[in-house]
Scaffold this motif. Structure first.
Motif, PDB file in Angstrom:
ATOM      1  N   LEU A 133       0.839  -1.198   0.000  1.00 57.67           N
ATOM      2  CA  LEU A 133       0.000   0.000   0.000  1.00 57.67           C
ATOM      3  C   LEU A 133       0.874   1.248   0.000  1.00 57.67           C
ATOM      4  CD1 LEU A 133      -2.729  -0.945   2.624  1.00 57.67           C
ATOM      5  CD2 LEU A 133      -2.996  -0.789   0.152  1.00 57.67           C
ATOM      6  N   PRO A 134       0.464   2.282  -0.720  1.00 57.68           N
ATOM      7  CA  PRO A 134       1.225   3.535  -0.696  1.00 57.68           C
ATOM      8  C   PRO A 134       1.185   4.142   0.702  1.00 57.68           C
ATOM      9  CG  PRO A 134      -0.504   3.592  -2.388  1.00 57.68           C
ATOM     10  CD  PRO A 134      -0.687   2.337  -1.601  1.00 57.68           C
ATOM     11  N   PRO A 135       2.233   4.854   1.093  1.00 60.92           N
ATOM     12  CA  PRO A 135       2.225   5.486   2.418  1.00 60.92           C
ATOM     13  C   PRO A 135       1.147   6.565   2.514  1.00 60.92           C
ATOM     14  CG  PRO A 135       4.184   6.133   1.165  1.00 60.92           C
ATOM     15  CD  PRO A 135       3.467   5.115   0.358  1.00 60.92           C
ATOM     16  N   THR A 136       0.593   6.712   3.691  1.00 63.87           N
ATOM     17  CA  THR A 136      -0.407   7.750   3.952  1.00 63.87           C
ATOM     18  C   THR A 136       0.294   9.083   4.189  1.00 63.87           C
ATOM     19  OG1 THR A 136      -0.343   7.407   6.335  1.00 63.87           O
ATOM     20  CG2 THR A 136      -1.910   6.041   5.070  1.00 63.87           C
ATOM     21  N   ASP A 137      -0.490  10.162   4.224  1.00 60.76           N
ATOM     22  CA  ASP A 137       0.077  11.471   4.550  1.00 60.76           C
ATOM     23  C   ASP A 137       0.761  11.428   5.909  1.00 60.76           C
ATOM     24  OD1 ASP A 137      -0.775  12.631   2.179  1.00 60.76           O
ATOM     25  OD2 ASP A 137      -2.564  13.543   3.068  1.00 60.76           O
ATOM     26  N   PRO A 155       6.925   0.452 -18.328  1.00 61.52           N
ATOM     27  CA  PRO A 155       5.483   0.597 -18.068  1.00 61.52           C
ATOM     28  C   PRO A 155       5.206   1.668 -17.017  1.00 61.52           C
ATOM     29  CG  PRO A 155       6.342  -1.383 -17.004  1.00 61.52           C
ATOM     30  CD  PRO A 155       7.468  -0.816 -17.826  1.00 61.52           C
ATOM     31  N   VAL A 156       3.956   2.112 -16.977  1.00 60.05           N
ATOM     32  CA  VAL A 156       3.532   3.035 -15.924  1.00 60.05           C
ATOM     33  C   VAL A 156       3.930   2.431 -14.584  1.00 60.05           C
ATOM     34  CG1 VAL A 156       1.521   4.029 -14.763  1.00 60.05           C
ATOM     35  CG2 VAL A 156       1.653   4.059 -17.253  1.00 60.05           C
ATOM     36  N   GLY A 157       4.476   3.266 -13.714  1.00 62.40           N
ATOM     37  CA  GLY A 157       4.949   2.807 -12.410  1.00 62.40           C
ATOM     38  C   GLY A 157       6.455   2.606 -12.360  1.00 62.40           C
ATOM     39  N   THR A 158       7.133   2.719 -13.513  1.00 58.82           N
ATOM     40  CA  THR A 158       8.594   2.609 -13.547  1.00 58.82           C
ATOM     41  C   THR A 158       9.192   3.913 -13.044  1.00 58.82           C
ATOM     42  OG1 THR A 158       8.505   1.152 -15.479  1.00 58.82           O
ATOM     43  CG2 THR A 158      10.621   2.227 -15.011  1.00 58.82           C
ATOM     44  N   VAL A 159      10.018   3.828 -12.020  1.00 60.08           N
ATOM     45  CA  VAL A 159      10.635   5.017 -11.429  1.00 60.08           C
ATOM     46  C   VAL A 159      12.095   4.708 -11.101  1.00 60.08           C
ATOM     47  CG1 VAL A 159      10.612   6.646  -9.491  1.00 60.08           C
ATOM     48  CG2 VAL A 159       8.449   5.782 -10.409  1.00 60.08           C
ATOM     49  N   TRP A 160      12.969   5.600 -11.505  1.00 63.83           N
ATOM     50  CA  TRP A 160      14.373   5.554 -11.107  1.00 63.83           C
ATOM     51  C   TRP A 160      14.591   6.583 -10.009  1.00 63.83           C
ATOM     52  CZ3 TRP A 160      18.291   2.331 -12.080  1.00 63.83           C
ATOM     53  CH2 TRP A 160      18.157   1.432 -13.129  1.00 63.83           C
ATOM     54  N   PHE A 164       6.281   0.492  -9.313  1.00 58.67           N
ATOM     55  CA  PHE A 164       5.203   0.717  -8.368  1.00 58.67           C
ATOM     56  C   PHE A 164       3.859   0.419  -9.015  1.00 58.67           C
ATOM     57  CE2 PHE A 164       8.414   3.892  -6.751  1.00 58.67           C
ATOM     58  CZ  PHE A 164       8.783   3.146  -5.637  1.00 58.67           C
ATOM     59  N   GLU A 165       2.936  -0.072  -8.212  1.00 66.38           N
ATOM     60  CA  GLU A 165       1.582  -0.398  -8.661  1.00 66.38           C
ATOM     61  C   GLU A 165       0.627   0.718  -8.260  1.00 66.38           C
ATOM     62  OE1 GLU A 165       0.630  -3.212 -10.347  1.00 66.38           O
ATOM     63  OE2 GLU A 165       2.750  -3.783 -10.439  1.00 66.38           O
ATOM     64  N   GLY A 166      -0.474   0.799  -8.973  1.00 67.80           N
ATOM     65  CA  GLY A 166      -1.532   1.725  -8.593  1.00 67.80           C
ATOM     66  C   GLY A 166      -1.673   2.881  -9.558  1.00 67.80           C
ATOM     67  N   GLU A 206      -1.422   8.827  -8.234  1.00 70.96           N
ATOM     68  CA  GLU A 206      -1.127   9.241  -6.860  1.00 70.96           C
ATOM     69  C   GLU A 206      -0.391   8.145  -6.101  1.00 70.96           C
ATOM     70  OE1 GLU A 206      -2.989  10.985  -2.793  1.00 70.96           O
ATOM     71  OE2 GLU A 206      -3.586  11.777  -4.730  1.00 70.96           O
ATOM     72  N   ALA A 207      -0.804   6.908  -6.271  1.00 70.39           N
ATOM     73  CA  ALA A 207      -0.149   5.792  -5.577  1.00 70.39           C
ATOM     74  C   ALA A 207       1.315   5.669  -5.994  1.00 70.39           C
ATOM     75  CB  ALA A 207      -0.893   4.485  -5.848  1.00 70.39           C
ATOM     76  N   VAL A 208       1.574   5.806  -7.284  1.00 74.51           N
ATOM     77  CA  VAL A 208       2.961   5.726  -7.779  1.00 74.51           C
ATOM     78  C   VAL A 208       3.796   6.856  -7.179  1.00 74.51           C
ATOM     79  CG1 VAL A 208       4.413   5.971  -9.852  1.00 74.51           C
ATOM     80  CG2 VAL A 208       2.394   4.495  -9.907  1.00 74.51           C
ATOM     81  N   ARG A 209       3.246   8.042  -7.171  1.00 71.11           N
ATOM     82  CA  ARG A 209       3.976   9.194  -6.637  1.00 71.11           C
ATOM     83  C   ARG A 209       4.202   9.071  -5.126  1.00 71.11           C
ATOM     84  NH1 ARG A 209       2.654  14.437  -9.953  1.00 71.11           N
ATOM     85  NH2 ARG A 209       2.362  15.280  -7.878  1.00 71.11           N
TER      86      ARG A 209
END
Length: 165
Positions: free
Chosen positions: A2-6, A119-124, A141-143, A146-149
């Protein structure tokens, strides 16, 4: 995952800020896919001016070149979302700031822009200490956007904490 919350990002940023202050280190961020979110999380912490130097948001090739010194050849051969670009971004952030530590992110947050190779979710994400060697890692990253970020911000902060030792 799950992505981290605020609240989790705020806690992570506070802990990192405390460590940066104690170590008398200053951080610079160079952000593409997060649009300044890492810098925002860090500067939401009261007293962050004691350890946060500056942040650069660089979406276009031109901005990456002008503000961070990313070579046109690097962008042409490897693209913006690549290990090579992330390393040049993090190195350029240190050159163009007074910081002692840097983090740089470049990726595809979506919903469009992905490809079979990237693919979407690819981050270096790249990290570097002034005078040291840059390290970079790729994440998938999945989602949604906002989830990816969110996940990118969390991993970026984790990596800075690891760089502090």
């Amino acid at each position: 995952m799950l992505p981290p919350t605020d609240a989790q990002l705020r806690e992570q940023a506070q802990a990192l800020g405390d460590r940066l202050a104690a170590a008398r280190e200053h951080l610079v961020t160079a952000e593409s896919c997060t649009g300044g979110w890492i810098a925002k999380c860090l500067t939401d912490i009261a007293g962050s001016s004691a350890w946060f130097d500056c942040g650069m948001v660089v979406y276009s090739y031109e901005a990456k070149q002008a503000l961070l010194g990313v070579r046109p050849q690097t962008l042409e051969e490897h693209g913006a979302v690549s290990r090579e670009t992330a390393i040049e971004m993090v190195s350029g952030a240190l050159v163009h700031s007074g910081a002692s530590l840097a983090v740089a992110v470049t990726g595809i947050a979506g919903p469009g822009g992905g490809s079979e190779d990237k693919p979407v979710g690819t981050v270096w994400i790249a990290w570097k200490r002034r005078g040291g060697y840059a390290s970079a890692s790729v994440f998938r990253f999945e989602g949604d956007r906002e989830a990816v970020r969110r996940q990118t911000v969390g991993k970026a902060l984790e990596g800075v904490a690891a760089l502090l030792g």
